[in-house]
Design a protein around this motif. Structure first.
Motif, short mmCIF file in Angstrom:
data_model
loop_
_atom_site.label_atom_id
_atom_site.label_comp_id
_atom_site.label_asym_id
_atom_site.label_seq_id
_atom_site.Cartn_x
_atom_site.Cartn_y
_atom_site.Cartn_z
N SER A 55 -24.67 25.61 -2.47
CA SER A 55 -24.57 24.17 -2.24
C SER A 55 -24.82 23.84 -0.78
CB SER A 55 -23.20 23.65 -2.67
OG SER A 55 -22.18 24.27 -1.91
N VAL A 56 -24.37 24.71 0.14
CA VAL A 56 -24.63 24.51 1.56
C VAL A 56 -26.13 24.58 1.84
CG1 VAL A 56 -24.30 25.45 3.87
CG2 VAL A 56 -22.37 25.36 2.27
N ARG A 57 -26.77 25.60 1.28
CA ARG A 57 -28.21 25.75 1.45
C ARG A 57 -28.95 24.57 0.82
NH1 ARG A 57 -32.08 28.22 4.62
NH2 ARG A 57 -33.89 27.11 3.84
N GLY A 58 -28.44 24.13 -0.33
CA GLY A 58 -29.08 23.00 -1.00
C GLY A 58 -29.01 21.73 -0.18
N ARG A 59 -27.87 21.48 0.44
CA ARG A 59 -27.73 20.30 1.28
C ARG A 59 -28.64 20.40 2.50
NH1 ARG A 59 -22.18 20.95 0.15
NH2 ARG A 59 -21.83 21.85 2.22
N TYR A 60 -28.72 21.59 3.05
CA TYR A 60 -29.58 21.82 4.22
C TYR A 60 -31.04 21.55 3.87
CZ TYR A 60 -31.92 24.45 7.95
OH TYR A 60 -32.73 24.83 8.99
N ASP A 61 -31.48 22.07 2.72
CA ASP A 61 -32.86 21.84 2.29
C ASP A 61 -33.12 20.35 2.05
OD1 ASP A 61 -33.49 24.51 2.43
OD2 ASP A 61 -33.12 24.90 0.30
N ASN A 62 -32.14 19.68 1.48
CA ASN A 62 -32.30 18.25 1.23
C ASN A 62 -32.44 17.47 2.54
OD1 ASN A 62 -32.18 18.46 -1.55
ND2 ASN A 62 -29.97 18.12 -1.65
N GLU A 63 -31.67 17.88 3.54
CA GLU A 63 -31.74 17.20 4.84
C GLU A 63 -33.10 17.41 5.50
OE1 GLU A 63 -27.92 16.85 7.33
OE2 GLU A 63 -27.59 18.67 6.16
N ILE A 64 -33.63 18.63 5.39
CA ILE A 64 -34.96 18.90 5.95
C ILE A 64 -36.01 18.08 5.20
CG2 ILE A 64 -36.78 20.63 6.19
CD1 ILE A 64 -34.71 22.68 6.85
N ASN A 65 -35.89 18.00 3.88
CA ASN A 65 -36.83 17.20 3.10
C ASN A 65 -36.79 15.73 3.50
OD1 ASN A 65 -37.80 19.36 1.60
ND2 ASN A 65 -36.26 19.13 -0.01
N GLU A 66 -35.59 15.24 3.79
CA GLU A 66 -35.45 13.85 4.22
C GLU A 66 -36.14 13.62 5.57
OE1 GLU A 66 -31.30 13.04 4.19
OE2 GLU A 66 -31.14 13.02 2.00
N VAL A 67 -36.00 14.58 6.48
CA VAL A 67 -36.68 14.47 7.77
C VAL A 67 -38.19 14.48 7.57
CG1 VAL A 67 -37.06 15.54 10.02
CG2 VAL A 67 -34.77 15.51 9.03
N GLN A 68 -38.65 15.34 6.67
CA GLN A 68 -40.09 15.41 6.40
C GLN A 68 -40.60 14.10 5.81
OE1 GLN A 68 -40.74 20.22 5.68
NE2 GLN A 68 -40.30 18.94 3.92
N GLN A 69 -39.79 13.47 4.99
CA GLN A 69 -40.19 12.17 4.43
C GLN A 69 -40.23 11.11 5.52
OE1 GLN A 69 -41.37 11.49 1.32
NE2 GLN A 69 -41.28 13.72 1.14
N ASP A 70 -39.27 11.17 6.43
CA ASP A 70 -39.28 10.24 7.58
C ASP A 70 -40.54 10.44 8.42
OD1 ASP A 70 -36.90 9.10 6.83
OD2 ASP A 70 -35.68 10.22 8.27
N LEU A 71 -40.93 11.71 8.57
CA LEU A 71 -42.14 12.00 9.33
C LEU A 71 -43.37 11.40 8.65
CD1 LEU A 71 -43.66 13.41 11.64
CD2 LEU A 71 -43.74 15.47 10.21
N LEU A 72 -43.42 11.45 7.34
CA LEU A 72 -44.55 10.87 6.62
C LEU A 72 -44.61 9.36 6.83
CD1 LEU A 72 -44.69 12.75 3.19
CD2 LEU A 72 -46.23 12.95 5.14
N VAL A 73 -43.45 8.73 6.86
CA VAL A 73 -43.41 7.29 7.14
C VAL A 73 -43.95 7.02 8.54
CG1 VAL A 73 -41.91 5.28 7.46
CG2 VAL A 73 -41.48 6.87 5.57
N LEU A 74 -43.52 7.84 9.50
CA LEU A 74 -44.01 7.71 10.87
C LEU A 74 -45.51 7.91 10.94
CD1 LEU A 74 -43.58 7.44 13.93
CD2 LEU A 74 -43.01 9.88 13.98
#
Length: 220
Positions: free
Chosen positions: A3-22
């Motif tokens: 679950s810790v790894r899963g949350r970490y991966d989700n956070e990275i994915n969110e940053v990557q999505q923010d980058l796409l918006v940028l």
């Protein structure tokens, strides 16, 4: 642990999505700025300048999130490279937004004056640079290093066109010194377009670093 790894991966994915918006906002700003330049739309030129704060804030938000992830998770190897690449790519895209603003400012300087020379070569540079920017975002999303290298190869063509345009403007300044102001503005716009292509190449290099763990200069 999962679950810790899963949350970490989700956070990275969110940053990557923010980058796409940028990415999309910066590239769109670049595209609009050049259209505004060609059409001499001074109202929209000012709007581009005013909206740049949104791009800056988005890049700052990405930086903050990545720094927090690094501090909290203390990642190593590929995870750390990914976060570093996200930081660098966000910076490159923010700079593209800055160059869009610069083009808009030069447009305001030129005003409603007619162009003293053909801007066809600038248009060719713009179209090829836009192609590079759109394709490098696709390569980045797919993590496709073959596509990234293909994008970087286009930079040589941009550099050649940049050299041709600057040489033309220098010759023009010698025979029509009374037009030196607009010649200077056009030279700056030419440089801003060329720099946007350089940032596309930078992102290609970041992707190679992510996948191979090596810094590879694609400008040579």
């Amino acid at each position: 642990m999962c679950s810790v790894r899963g949350r970490y991966d989700n956070e990275i994915n969110e940053v990557q999505q923010d980058l796409l918006v940028l990415c999309n906002r910066s590239i769109l700003s670049f595209e609009v700025s050049f259209t505004v330049f060609i059409e001499k739309d001074l109202i929209k030129a000012q709007e581009i300048i005013d909206k740049d704060v949104d791009i800056n804030r988005l890049e700052e938000a990405i930086n903050d999130r990545v720094i927090k992830l690094i501090t909290r998770q203390q990642p190593v190897a590929t995870d750390l490279r990914r976060l570093i690449v996200l930081l660098k790519a966000a910076n490159d895209m923010e700079r593209i937004g800055d160059y869009a603003v610069n083009i808009a400012k030069e447009t305001l300087h030129i005003g409603n004056s007619r162009f003293i020379t053909s801007v066809e070569l600038l248009e060719d540079m713009y179209f090829k640079t836009t192609l590079m920017l759109r394709q490098i975002v696709d390569a980045f999303v797919e993590e496709n290093i073959t596509k990234a290298k293909e994008v970087a190869e286009l930079d040589d063509q941009i550099d050649e066109m940049y050299g041709d345009m600057i040489q033309h403007l220098m010759k023009l300044s010698a025979v029509t010194p009374e037009n030196i102001s607009q010649i200077t503005y056009l030279s700056f716009i030419c440089r801003y377009i060329e720099r946007c292509a350089d940032h596309a190449t930078n992102i290609a290099e970041h992707l190679l670093y992510l996948k191979k763990g090596q810094h590879i200069d694609l400008n040579n």
